[in-house]
Design an enzyme around this catalytic site. Structure first.
Site, PDB file in Angstrom:
ATOM      1  N   HIS A 250     -17.594 -13.403 -26.805  1.00  0.00           N
ATOM      2  CA  HIS A 250     -16.984 -13.809 -25.536  1.00  0.00           C
ATOM      3  C   HIS A 250     -17.181 -15.302 -25.364  1.00  0.00           C
ATOM      4  O   HIS A 250     -18.183 -15.856 -25.809  1.00  0.00           O
ATOM      5  CB  HIS A 250     -17.630 -13.049 -24.368  1.00  0.00           C
ATOM      6  CG  HIS A 250     -16.822 -13.117 -23.120  1.00  0.00           C
ATOM      7  ND1 HIS A 250     -16.946 -14.138 -22.206  1.00  0.00           N
ATOM      8  CD2 HIS A 250     -15.844 -12.297 -22.651  1.00  0.00           C
ATOM      9  CE1 HIS A 250     -16.093 -13.935 -21.231  1.00  0.00           C
ATOM     10  NE2 HIS A 250     -15.405 -12.832 -21.472  1.00  0.00           N
ATOM     11  N   GLU A 308     -13.763  -5.232 -23.747  1.00  0.00           N
ATOM     12  CA  GLU A 308     -12.708  -4.507 -24.453  1.00  0.00           C
ATOM     13  C   GLU A 308     -13.249  -3.388 -25.326  1.00  0.00           C
ATOM     14  O   GLU A 308     -12.547  -2.432 -25.633  1.00  0.00           O
ATOM     15  CB  GLU A 308     -11.881  -5.467 -25.317  1.00  0.00           C
ATOM     16  CG  GLU A 308     -11.367  -6.690 -24.607  1.00  0.00           C
ATOM     17  CD  GLU A 308     -10.331  -6.377 -23.541  1.00  0.00           C
ATOM     18  OE1 GLU A 308     -10.310  -5.244 -23.036  1.00  0.00           O
ATOM     19  OE2 GLU A 308      -9.555  -7.277 -23.224  1.00  0.00           O
TER      20      GLU A 308
HETATM   21  N1  COA Z   1     -16.279 -11.367 -34.881  1.00  0.00           N
HETATM   22  C1  COA Z   1     -16.653 -12.239 -35.823  1.00  0.00           C
HETATM   23  N2  COA Z   1     -16.833 -13.556 -35.608  1.00  0.00           N
HETATM   24  C2  COA Z   1     -16.628 -13.992 -34.361  1.00  0.00           C
HETATM   25  C3  COA Z   1     -16.243 -13.137 -33.306  1.00  0.00           C
HETATM   26  C4  COA Z   1     -16.063 -11.781 -33.607  1.00  0.00           C
HETATM   27  N3  COA Z   1     -15.692 -10.913 -32.678  1.00  0.00           N
HETATM   28  N4  COA Z   1     -16.110 -13.856 -32.188  1.00  0.00           N
HETATM   29  C5  COA Z   1     -16.396 -15.130 -32.498  1.00  0.00           C
HETATM   30  N5  COA Z   1     -16.708 -15.200 -33.820  1.00  0.00           N
HETATM   31  C6  COA Z   1     -17.029 -16.404 -34.569  1.00  0.00           C
HETATM   32  C7  COA Z   1     -15.722 -17.141 -34.861  1.00  0.00           C
HETATM   33  O1  COA Z   1     -15.163 -16.741 -36.088  1.00  0.00           O
HETATM   34  C8  COA Z   1     -16.148 -18.573 -34.877  1.00  0.00           C
HETATM   35  O2  COA Z   1     -16.604 -18.891 -36.170  1.00  0.00           O
HETATM   36  P1  COA Z   1     -16.282 -20.310 -36.826  1.00  0.00           P
HETATM   37  O3  COA Z   1     -16.991 -21.302 -35.955  1.00  0.00           O
HETATM   38  O4  COA Z   1     -16.839 -20.175 -38.190  1.00  0.00           O
HETATM   39  O5  COA Z   1     -14.802 -20.466 -36.784  1.00  0.00           O
HETATM   40  C9  COA Z   1     -17.338 -18.616 -33.900  1.00  0.00           C
HETATM   41  O6  COA Z   1     -17.815 -17.281 -33.760  1.00  0.00           O
HETATM   42  C10 COA Z   1     -16.932 -19.119 -32.544  1.00  0.00           C
HETATM   43  O7  COA Z   1     -15.739 -18.432 -32.185  1.00  0.00           O
HETATM   44  P2  COA Z   1     -14.714 -19.001 -31.170  1.00  0.00           P
HETATM   45  O8  COA Z   1     -13.389 -18.385 -31.426  1.00  0.00           O
HETATM   46  O9  COA Z   1     -14.803 -20.502 -31.129  1.00  0.00           O
HETATM   47  O10 COA Z   1     -15.293 -18.478 -29.828  1.00  0.00           O
HETATM   48  P3  COA Z   1     -14.506 -18.412 -28.533  1.00  0.00           P
HETATM   49  O11 COA Z   1     -15.451 -18.601 -27.429  1.00  0.00           O
HETATM   50  O12 COA Z   1     -13.334 -19.308 -28.564  1.00  0.00           O
HETATM   51  O13 COA Z   1     -13.933 -16.928 -28.620  1.00  0.00           O
HETATM   52  C11 COA Z   1     -13.378 -14.730 -28.331  1.00  0.00           C
HETATM   53  C12 COA Z   1     -14.178 -15.894 -27.777  1.00  0.00           C
HETATM   54  C13 COA Z   1     -13.483 -13.572 -27.343  1.00  0.00           C
HETATM   55  C14 COA Z   1     -11.941 -15.143 -28.478  1.00  0.00           C
HETATM   56  C15 COA Z   1     -13.950 -14.316 -29.705  1.00  0.00           C
HETATM   57  O14 COA Z   1     -15.294 -13.930 -29.577  1.00  0.00           O
HETATM   58  C16 COA Z   1     -13.099 -13.223 -30.359  1.00  0.00           C
HETATM   59  O15 COA Z   1     -12.128 -13.530 -31.034  1.00  0.00           O
HETATM   60  N6  COA Z   1     -13.496 -11.898 -30.186  1.00  0.00           N
HETATM   61  C17 COA Z   1     -12.702 -10.831 -30.726  1.00  0.00           C
HETATM   62  C18 COA Z   1     -11.499 -10.561 -29.829  1.00  0.00           C
HETATM   63  C19 COA Z   1     -11.885  -9.893 -28.538  1.00  0.00           C
HETATM   64  O16 COA Z   1     -12.695  -8.982 -28.499  1.00  0.00           O
HETATM   65  N7  COA Z   1     -11.289 -10.377 -27.442  1.00  0.00           N
HETATM   66  C20 COA Z   1     -11.524  -9.854 -26.117  1.00  0.00           C
HETATM   67  C21 COA Z   1     -12.271 -10.837 -25.279  1.00  0.00           C
HETATM   68  S1  COA Z   1     -12.770 -10.154 -23.717  1.00  0.00           S
END
Ligand code: COA
Length: 368
Positions: A250, A308
């Protein structure tokens, strides 16, 4: 070099609507912890809380429940004028097309809030009927919003226990700080565009798999894993392939999303009422494996289950099809979007941030 900040940590508005404490795992909606609302108050009560600032008394609650029911009936009467909007293969595409037919002109915001909230539920349920080849079901204005949505979506076993679980979900998902779709709604509202446009834009942001599009893939993941003992191998393969584990991580929470626990309890209550979900134990096992695996691979990131993860379990348990999960999120979140639109119009200013130019500059200044 271009760097992506994603506006992380940037405060874009003062709000009285909800507060997300990512370090402690706490969600407060207008002075109430989410645990005090879900399972104790229904969706109508939380709409009133978001829209007027206080939980309603019995008379105000009954009035809003009646108004929402009547608005669902009006939305039903408008179905014939929606062209092929409901024919879209994707529920969110259908919702976008259905809502785009609504007009804001000369309709006061309190009335629009009710019309839009009713229209989202009606359109999502009508799409679900059409998808399985059935005619849309007419609303029952006497029912609560959650129970009627479940009934209209065509769940043959819709009953009080399932409706209560869905109500708990709608309450839990109604508002959540400055998430991507809420920010989108506020940006559009800040230009003094109309509320229907702001809601349609928010819906488009919600559709993405990094936001409201995750619960469908979470259920697909649980199905692919099948048995708790297969979780470790499956998660290891996904992590090694560099794939994200849906329902994990998140932007704000650095601990388990408090809404995950609320929804987990809603599924437990369903089970106590005799509605068994064989996916609950599987989800718990997969969550434990995924958290351990992500901790090993990304110790600095602190990735835990988000809303989710258990949304997939609760919506599946109440009998909604996977294809309807994101649209059901919209059925809930529209209440929050409309509260934020109101707040933005009352106190906001045009949202117009700046960017940092990192491209090349002309070699010589042009003489003017
Ligand atoms: N599984 C594996 N790795 C994950 C991850 C997950 N669910 N969520 C984040 N990471 C990793 C990313 O790959 C990233 O790695 P990198 O720096 O090597 O590229 C790092 O953690 C940071 O991720 P980032 O996308 O910058 O974090 P964010 O704060 O922008 O993203 C989400 C938040 C929710 C988008 C992200 O955690 C995600 O994609 N989760 C899965 C989708 C999901 O469940 N969405 C519903 C949200 S309520």
């Amino acid at each position: 070099m271009v760097q992506a900040s994603g506006l992380e940590g940037v405060v874009v508005a003062d709000t009285e609507l909800s507060e997300v404490d990512g370090e402690r795992g706490r969600l407060v909606v207008r002075g109430h912890d989410i645990e005090q609302l879900a399972g104790r108050h229904d969706f109508e009560a939380v709409c009133a809380l978001l829209w007027s600032g206080a939980l309603p008394d019995a008379a105000a609650h009954a009035a809003l429940r009646r108004e929402l029911g009547e608005a669902r009936s009006r939305a039903w009467q408008r179905l014939g004028g929606l062209g092929d909007a409901l024919a879209a293969a994707d529920a969110m595409d259908a919702l976008r097309a259905c809502l785009a037919h609504l007009r804001s002109a000369d309709v006061p915001l309190p009335r629009l809030r009710v019309e839009l909230t009713a229209a989202v539920a009606l359109a999502a349920a009508a799409w679900a009927c059409r998808r399985r080849g059935a005619a849309p079901l007419c609303p029952d204005p006497a029912l609560g919003h959650a129970a009627d949505y479940l009934r209209m979506a065509g769940h043959s076993g819709s009953d009080a226990a399932r409706a209560a679980a869905l109500d708990a979900y709608l309450v839990t998902a109604a508002d959540h700080g400055m998430n991507a779709s809420t920010f989108t709604a506020r940006v559009v509202a800040s230009t003094h565009s109309d509320p229907v446009s702001a809601v349609v834009a928010a819906l488009c942001a919600l559709k993405g798999p990094l936001h409201g599009g995750a619960p469908g893939p979470v259920l697909a993941m649980l199905d692919a894993i099948g048995q708790p003992q297969h979780a470790a191998g499956w998660i290891a393969r996904e992590t090694a392939a560099g794939h994200r584990i849906m329902g994990m991580g998140h932007r704000v929470y650095r601990v388990r999303d408090p809404r995950a626990a609320v929804l987990e309890r809603a599924v437990e209550r369903l089970r106590d009422a005799g509605v068994h979900s064989d996916r609950l134990e599987l989800a718990r096992a997969v969550e434990a494996v995924a958290v351990a695996s992500l901790k090993e691979h990304r110790p600095e990131r602190r990735l835990a289950a988000n809303v989710e993860f258990y949304t997939a379990v609760v919506l599946d348990a109440v009998g909604l099809p996977q294809e309807l999960f994101s649209a059901t999120f919209a059925v809930a979140r529209v209440a929050g979007w409309l509260a934020h639109i109101d707040e933005q119009l009352a106190h906001g200013r045009l949202i117009r941030p700046s960017s940092r130019y990192v491209g090349p500059m002309p070699e010589q200044a042009v003489a003017v």
